[in-house]
Write a protein that holds these residues in place. Sequence first.
Motif, mmCIF file in Angstrom:
data_model
loop_
_atom_site.group_PDB
_atom_site.id
_atom_site.type_symbol
_atom_site.label_atom_id
_atom_site.label_comp_id
_atom_site.label_asym_id
_atom_site.label_seq_id
_atom_site.Cartn_x
_atom_site.Cartn_y
_atom_site.Cartn_z
ATOM 1 N N VAL A 65 -16.348 12.163 15.449
ATOM 2 C CA VAL A 65 -15.043 11.862 14.860
ATOM 3 C C VAL A 65 -14.222 10.987 15.804
ATOM 4 N N ASP A 66 -14.211 11.323 17.101
ATOM 5 C CA ASP A 66 -13.473 10.514 18.085
ATOM 6 C C ASP A 66 -14.007 9.085 18.139
ATOM 7 N N THR A 67 -15.333 8.943 18.063
ATOM 8 C CA THR A 67 -15.955 7.617 18.112
ATOM 9 C C THR A 67 -15.545 6.778 16.908
ATOM 10 N N VAL A 68 -15.560 7.386 15.743
ATOM 11 C CA VAL A 68 -15.174 6.670 14.519
ATOM 12 C C VAL A 68 -13.714 6.240 14.615
ATOM 13 N N HIS A 69 -12.846 7.136 15.052
ATOM 14 C CA HIS A 69 -11.423 6.807 15.155
ATOM 15 C C HIS A 69 -11.177 5.728 16.207
ATOM 16 N N SER A 70 -11.863 5.784 17.329
ATOM 17 C CA SER A 70 -11.624 4.800 18.396
ATOM 18 C C SER A 70 -12.152 3.415 18.026
ATOM 19 N N ALA A 71 -13.186 3.360 17.202
ATOM 20 C CA ALA A 71 -13.736 2.064 16.812
ATOM 21 C C ALA A 71 -12.870 1.396 15.754
ATOM 22 N N GLY A 72 -12.133 2.169 14.981
ATOM 23 C CA GLY A 72 -11.290 1.605 13.930
ATOM 24 C C GLY A 72 -12.130 0.840 12.925
ATOM 25 N N ASN A 73 -11.709 -0.396 12.632
ATOM 26 C CA ASN A 73 -12.428 -1.233 11.667
ATOM 27 C C ASN A 73 -13.442 -2.149 12.340
ATOM 28 N N ASP A 74 -13.638 -1.989 13.649
ATOM 29 C CA ASP A 74 -14.571 -2.842 14.388
ATOM 30 C C ASP A 74 -15.983 -2.278 14.252
ATOM 31 N N THR A 75 -16.756 -2.835 13.330
ATOM 32 C CA THR A 75 -18.094 -2.325 13.033
ATOM 33 C C THR A 75 -19.008 -2.405 14.242
ATOM 34 N N ALA A 76 -18.927 -3.502 14.987
ATOM 35 C CA ALA A 76 -19.796 -3.674 16.155
ATOM 36 C C ALA A 76 -19.498 -2.594 17.194
ATOM 37 N N ALA A 77 -18.209 -2.321 17.428
ATOM 38 C CA ALA A 77 -17.834 -1.286 18.400
ATOM 39 C C ALA A 77 -18.303 0.085 17.920
ATOM 40 N N TYR A 78 -18.173 0.324 16.619
ATOM 41 C CA TYR A 78 -18.621 1.594 16.052
ATOM 42 C C TYR A 78 -20.121 1.781 16.245
ATOM 43 N N LEU A 79 -20.892 0.747 15.899
ATOM 44 C CA LEU A 79 -22.349 0.848 16.031
ATOM 45 C C LEU A 79 -22.768 1.022 17.485
ATOM 46 N N GLU A 80 -22.083 0.315 18.376
ATOM 47 C CA GLU A 80 -22.411 0.447 19.805
ATOM 48 C C GLU A 80 -22.100 1.859 20.299
ATOM 49 N N ALA A 81 -20.957 2.387 19.894
ATOM 50 C CA ALA A 81 -20.583 3.743 20.299
ATOM 51 C C ALA A 81 -21.561 4.761 19.749
ATOM 52 N N MET A 82 -21.963 4.597 18.487
ATOM 53 C CA MET A 82 -22.902 5.535 17.893
ATOM 54 C C MET A 82 -24.265 5.432 18.593
ATOM 55 N N ALA A 83 -24.669 4.206 18.951
ATOM 56 C CA ALA A 83 -25.943 4.027 19.657
ATOM 57 C C ALA A 83 -25.882 4.737 21.004
ATOM 58 N N ASN A 84 -24.744 4.688 21.663
ATOM 59 C CA ASN A 84 -24.577 5.367 22.951
ATOM 60 C C ASN A 84 -24.697 6.888 22.793
ATOM 61 N N LEU A 85 -24.364 7.369 21.592
ATOM 62 C CA LEU A 85 -24.506 8.792 21.324
ATOM 63 C C LEU A 85 -25.926 9.161 20.916
#
Length: 150
Positions: A125-145
């Motif tokens: 949930v924190d990762t989704v909120h911190s990435a906002g609408n930035d898909t690349a940041a979201y995917l990178e954060a999820m990959a890190n998880l």
Amino acid sequence: RRWVMSGTPTTGDEDSPDFTAKGLDQLQRLLLFLRHPKYGMSCDGQDPSVKHKRELKKELAKSAWNDDVKIPFLNKIESGREKLYKILHEVMVMHKKEDINLPKPIFKQGEVTIFIPPDVQSTIVDTVHSAGNDTAAYLEAMANLGVSGR
């Protein structure tokens, strides 16, 4: 004996000359696979001389197709259409879905509950909120998880 099953052998805008030429080329390739006696001649074997013969026969079949069917058909000469219908009649068996009594598809829905530890839930949930609408940041954060989006 070879056979091909096709729902629709050609696709596209049938009013476009480019589509029609491509569609006729697709049909000739099907005839090549089916080893039609005139428009799909073929040889078997691995011998280099056989490969040369195969390529030569392939070119002869394509040339005959172009001369007898494709060019007259594209130029709206009736003999091209008649020849195409004759060839299709020789090699085609056509059925509608209703004709062959296909079984009805079976759709089943199910639910699976998967336990996700609370700490992992909050990290997601924190990762989704911190990435906002930035898909690349979201995917990178999820990959890190360790969560793959593919």
